[in-house]
Motif scaffolding. Structure first.
Motif, PDB file in Angstrom:
ATOM      1  N   HIS A   1      58.242  31.076  43.956  1.00 10.77           N
ATOM      2  CA  HIS A   1      57.248  32.045  44.391  1.00 10.77           C
ATOM      3  C   HIS A   1      57.179  33.195  43.387  1.00 10.77           C
ATOM      4  CE1 HIS A   1      57.041  29.846  48.099  1.00 10.77           C
ATOM      5  NE2 HIS A   1      58.348  29.953  48.248  1.00 10.77           N
ATOM      6  N   ALA A   2      56.567  32.930  42.250  1.00  8.53           N
ATOM      7  CA  ALA A   2      56.450  33.946  41.217  1.00  8.53           C
ATOM      8  C   ALA A   2      55.469  35.020  41.669  1.00  8.53           C
ATOM      9  CB  ALA A   2      55.978  33.313  39.917  1.00  8.53           C
TER      10      ALA A   2
ATOM     11  N   VAL B   1      52.786  38.039  40.805  1.00  8.40           N
ATOM     12  CA  VAL B   1      51.834  38.453  39.783  1.00  8.40           C
ATOM     13  C   VAL B   1      51.232  39.794  40.196  1.00  8.40           C
ATOM     14  CG1 VAL B   1      51.309  36.118  38.995  1.00  8.40           C
ATOM     15  CG2 VAL B   1      49.974  37.119  40.842  1.00  8.40           C
TER      16      VAL B   1
ATOM     17  N   CYS C   1      47.935  42.381  40.416  1.00  7.63           N
ATOM     18  CA  CYS C   1      46.475  42.473  40.450  1.00  7.63           C
ATOM     19  C   CYS C   1      46.015  43.312  39.252  1.00  7.63           C
ATOM     20  CB  CYS C   1      46.015  43.108  41.756  1.00  7.63           C
ATOM     21  SG  CYS C   1      44.222  43.385  41.847  1.00  7.63           S
TER      22      CYS C   1
ATOM     23  N   GLU D   1      51.943  34.393  43.497  1.00  7.01           N
ATOM     24  CA  GLU D   1      50.961  33.741  42.639  1.00  7.01           C
ATOM     25  C   GLU D   1      50.054  32.792  43.416  1.00  7.01           C
ATOM     26  OE1 GLU D   1      50.801  31.377  38.363  1.00  7.01           O
ATOM     27  OE2 GLU D   1      52.704  31.579  39.419  1.00  7.01           O
ATOM     28  N   GLN D   2      50.604  32.094  44.402  1.00  8.30           N
ATOM     29  CA  GLN D   2      49.788  31.146  45.144  1.00  8.30           C
ATOM     30  C   GLN D   2      48.747  31.833  46.022  1.00  8.30           C
ATOM     31  OE1 GLN D   2      53.182  31.201  45.602  1.00  8.30           O
ATOM     32  NE2 GLN D   2      53.594  31.445  47.776  1.00  8.30           N
TER      33      GLN D   2
ATOM     34  N   ALA E   1      47.151  34.686  44.947  1.00 14.57           N
ATOM     35  CA  ALA E   1      46.289  35.448  44.048  1.00 14.57           C
ATOM     36  C   ALA E   1      45.064  34.639  43.634  1.00 14.57           C
ATOM     37  CB  ALA E   1      47.078  35.854  42.807  1.00 14.57           C
TER      38      ALA E   1
ATOM     39  N   LYS F   1      42.789  33.782  40.481  1.00 19.67           N
ATOM     40  CA  LYS F   1      42.903  33.816  39.028  1.00 19.67           C
ATOM     41  C   LYS F   1      41.526  33.647  38.411  1.00 19.67           C
ATOM     42  CE  LYS F   1      45.432  31.973  35.129  1.00 19.67           C
ATOM     43  NZ  LYS F   1      46.402  30.999  34.652  1.00 19.67           N
TER      44      LYS F   1
ATOM     45  N   TYR G   1      44.918  37.977  37.281  1.00 21.12           N
ATOM     46  CA  TYR G   1      45.132  37.746  38.710  1.00 21.12           C
ATOM     47  C   TYR G   1      44.558  38.918  39.502  1.00 21.12           C
ATOM     48  CZ  TYR G   1      48.358  34.079  37.310  1.00 21.12           C
ATOM     49  OH  TYR G   1      48.908  32.948  36.768  1.00 21.12           O
TER      50      TYR G   1
ATOM     51  N   CYS H   1      44.030  40.451  43.742  1.00 19.66           N
ATOM     52  CA  CYS H   1      44.494  40.325  45.125  1.00 19.66           C
ATOM     53  C   CYS H   1      43.355  40.041  46.086  1.00 19.66           C
ATOM     54  CB  CYS H   1      45.255  41.577  45.553  1.00 19.66           C
ATOM     55  SG  CYS H   1      44.265  43.076  45.564  1.00 19.66           S
TER      56      CYS H   1
END
Length: 77
Positions: free
Chosen positions: A41-42, A44, A46, A55-56, A58, A60, A65, A67
């Motif tokens: 679960h990296a 990132v 906004c 990241e999942q 966000a 892209k 990235y 929000c």
């Protein structure tokens, strides 16, 4: 009195040994799996408001990235 003292001493030795052996018996594979799960679960940031999110979750766009869709539209348009 001696019986009580020996009982307490025996319980403490037993608990210490069990605790030590449970730490020794862990294999490196299990520890690697725990590390791997936490890095899945990296986080990132906004590009608009600089809030961190997974990241999942966000959005892209153009290598950045966001929000929310509104923040994406604010930068891109």
């Amino acid at each position: 009195m001696r019986l009580l003292l020996f009982s307490i001493l025996f319980i403490l030795v037993y608990l210490a040994t069990r605790n030590y052996l449970s730490g020794v018996s862990r294999s490196p594979k299990k520890q690697d799996q725990k590390k791997k799960k936490s890095s899945e679960h990296a986080m990132v940031r906004c590009a608009y408001c600089h809030v961190f999110l997974p990241e999942q979750e966000a959005i892209k766009a153009n290598g950045r990235y966001f929000c929310s869709k509104a923040h994406q539209d604010s930068i891109i348009n």
